[in-house]
Write a protein that holds these residues in place. Sequence first.
Motif, PDB file in Angstrom:
ATOM      1  N   THR A  35      12.336  -3.328   0.570  1.00  0.00           N
ATOM      2  CA  THR A  35      12.002  -2.638  -0.662  1.00  0.00           C
ATOM      3  C   THR A  35      12.309  -1.062  -0.658  1.00  0.00           C
ATOM      4  O   THR A  35      11.509  -0.244   0.040  1.00  0.00           O
ATOM      5  N   ALA A  38      10.144   1.666  -1.873  1.00  0.00           N
ATOM      6  CA  ALA A  38       8.655   1.966  -1.207  1.00  0.00           C
ATOM      7  C   ALA A  38       8.484   3.348  -1.266  1.00  0.00           C
ATOM      8  O   ALA A  38       9.044   4.058  -0.393  1.00  0.00           O
ATOM      9  N   THR A  52       2.619  -8.304   7.983  1.00  0.00           N
ATOM     10  CA  THR A  52       2.509  -8.283   6.415  1.00  0.00           C
ATOM     11  C   THR A  52       2.061  -7.032   6.136  1.00  0.00           C
ATOM     12  O   THR A  52       1.078  -6.244   6.635  1.00  0.00           O
ATOM     13  N   MET A  54       1.399  -4.094   2.763  1.00  0.00           N
ATOM     14  CA  MET A  54       0.973  -3.968   1.293  1.00  0.00           C
ATOM     15  C   MET A  54       1.794  -2.632   0.888  1.00  0.00           C
ATOM     16  O   MET A  54       1.534  -1.660   1.346  1.00  0.00           O
ATOM     17  N   GLN A  56       3.801   0.103  -1.786  1.00  0.00           N
ATOM     18  CA  GLN A  56       3.667   0.449  -3.048  1.00  0.00           C
ATOM     19  C   GLN A  56       5.054   0.734  -3.738  1.00  0.00           C
ATOM     20  O   GLN A  56       5.925   1.676  -2.972  1.00  0.00           O
ATOM     21  N   VAL A  57       5.336   0.125  -4.789  1.00  0.00           N
ATOM     22  CA  VAL A  57       6.839   0.501  -5.373  1.00  0.00           C
ATOM     23  C   VAL A  57       6.197   0.825  -6.941  1.00  0.00           C
ATOM     24  O   VAL A  57       5.876   0.064  -7.623  1.00  0.00           O
ATOM     25  N   THR A  60       3.039  -0.154  -8.036  1.00  0.00           N
ATOM     26  CA  THR A  60       2.509  -1.377  -7.815  1.00  0.00           C
ATOM     27  C   THR A  60       2.294  -1.700  -6.703  1.00  0.00           C
ATOM     28  O   THR A  60       3.421  -1.629  -5.926  1.00  0.00           O
ATOM     29  N   ALA A  61       1.390  -2.288  -6.179  1.00  0.00           N
ATOM     30  CA  ALA A  61       0.916  -3.043  -4.837  1.00  0.00           C
ATOM     31  C   ALA A  61       1.720  -4.287  -4.736  1.00  0.00           C
ATOM     32  O   ALA A  61       1.246  -5.360  -5.640  1.00  0.00           O
ATOM     33  N   THR A  62       2.647  -4.469  -3.771  1.00  0.00           N
ATOM     34  CA  THR A  62       3.251  -5.818  -3.487  1.00  0.00           C
ATOM     35  C   THR A  62       3.143  -6.167  -2.012  1.00  0.00           C
ATOM     36  O   THR A  62       3.444  -5.373  -1.234  1.00  0.00           O
ATOM     37  N   PRO A  63       2.562  -7.418  -1.649  1.00  0.00           N
ATOM     38  CA  PRO A  63       2.720  -7.825  -0.420  1.00  0.00           C
ATOM     39  C   PRO A  63       4.018  -7.889   0.084  1.00  0.00           C
ATOM     40  O   PRO A  63       5.087  -8.591  -0.506  1.00  0.00           O
ATOM     41  N   VAL A  64       4.421  -7.746   1.445  1.00  0.00           N
ATOM     42  CA  VAL A  64       5.651  -7.861   1.912  1.00  0.00           C
ATOM     43  C   VAL A  64       5.545  -8.422   3.388  1.00  0.00           C
ATOM     44  O   VAL A  64       4.662  -7.881   4.199  1.00  0.00           O
TER      45      VAL A  64
END
Length: 95
Positions: A35, A38, A52, A54, A56-57, A60-64
């Motif tokens: 990402t 990010a 894991t 969380m 921010q991109v 929007t918060a996305t789990p990675v």
Amino acid sequence: MADPITPQVSDRICKHMNEDHADAVALYARVYGDTPAATQAEMQSIDPEGMTLMVQVDGTATPVRIQFDHVLQDSEDAHQTLIAMVKQARQQPQK
């Protein structure tokens, strides 16, 4: 021998990383989490196989999920692995 990676140890590691090494956590997301956009990341959990975040991109918060290159043996192995990963990531050309 260091502590096994229990949920309590995971919480301790995550708290430390988020409070004291937020720049490293964001770097993990950009380099290892694929990402590159990010802007911020928070470590949510760590276990012997990976971590894991969380991320921010674009607001929007996305789990990675980031897998480690080996199964961690204990908290000392986690410490050394996270240090090695940030050193390696800092040598990568930033996109």
